[in-house]
Enzyme design. Sequence first.
Site, short mmCIF file in Angstrom:
data_model
loop_
_atom_site.label_atom_id
_atom_site.label_comp_id
_atom_site.label_asym_id
_atom_site.label_seq_id
_atom_site.Cartn_x
_atom_site.Cartn_y
_atom_site.Cartn_z
CB ALA A 3 -0.91 -0.02 1.21
CB CYS A 4 2.30 3.64 -1.83
SG CYS A 4 3.66 2.51 -1.50
#
Length: 359
Positions: free
Chosen positions: A33-34
């Site tokens: 996740a970013c």
Amino acid sequence: MTKARPPQVGRSALGLAVALAITLLAALPVAHACTRVLWMSPDNQVFVGRTQDWTEKAGHAFRLFPRGAQRVGAVAENPHRWTAKYGSLVLTAYDMATHEGVNEKGLSGHALYLAEDNSFPRRDPRQPGIGVMQWVQYYLDNYATVAEAVEAQKSWPFQIESMILPNGFPTLVHVSLSDRSGDSAVIEFIGGKARIHHDRRFTVMTNEPTFDKQIRNLKQYRNFGGDRPLPGDRTPTDRFVRAAFYASQLQTPASPAEGTAFMFSVIRNVSVPFGAGDPKRPNIASTIFRSVIDLTGERYFFESTFAPNVVWVDYSRLDFGNASGEQELKVEQRILSLNGDVTGLFEPAKPLIFGMNRR
């Protein structure tokens, strides 16, 4: 940005062991996740922020690349060669890749993970190539605006080749571009072909699914045409919606510093706390750092989640001339001893060797 505007949306082993690792990893949802958010304030100040959510520290360091740097594509055969037209300030990862950064003309780029449907063209050694770890750097070296970069990519004379990271994950990434005018683009390689989403409204990027699906999903929520309430999970789709919503609510900052704080408030909201990762869903990982680039005021901020302090570089004061050579500040390694303005703490560094060129 005002509420009357359209919604702002916008991220080895050897031999048989390598082949087996690639096969197994490709079968997993490994898109960590970013989140990237671009915001133009109502008085036209431009800020871009991101969270970096990953399984480990990656030795992130500030590095100054001067204009005139000579580049060689990080591929085994037929590397593309170029000379950097512009100097840049970047964050490197694993001492082998440009993770994100900004050049002296105000073009910024960010690489985020994307596993779903992501694939570069099959490598043809008859064509010149660059390594995927140089993808962001190529934009920063060569273009002054998003529009210029998007137009140039349509006729690039080389291929991009992926690789396996030191932690075993394949480099399945997509890239966002921003500039000081507030322009934006999201570039993904799907089925071996580049998909370029170029629009000033496309200011949020997370991970899977692909960007077109993220936009369709966004329209189901309140403030974006639908009736669903604001979501609260850690998934890329939920973070995309929250980031778009909270960025759309920001008001005119009293100062550039307050504008930076506004951007941090948004990306902190979509961060993943320590201990909140999910081993059954490897696309959920804790945030290890956050960054904000004030593209108008030319300051680059870094906040490690392993420390309570924020540091920044005033890149208007950096010397991007060729005689300066490369310089580095190991910001992630030194973060506990740093605070505030660290512009004067860069030290001379040997040229960074990208990816496969390390061999």
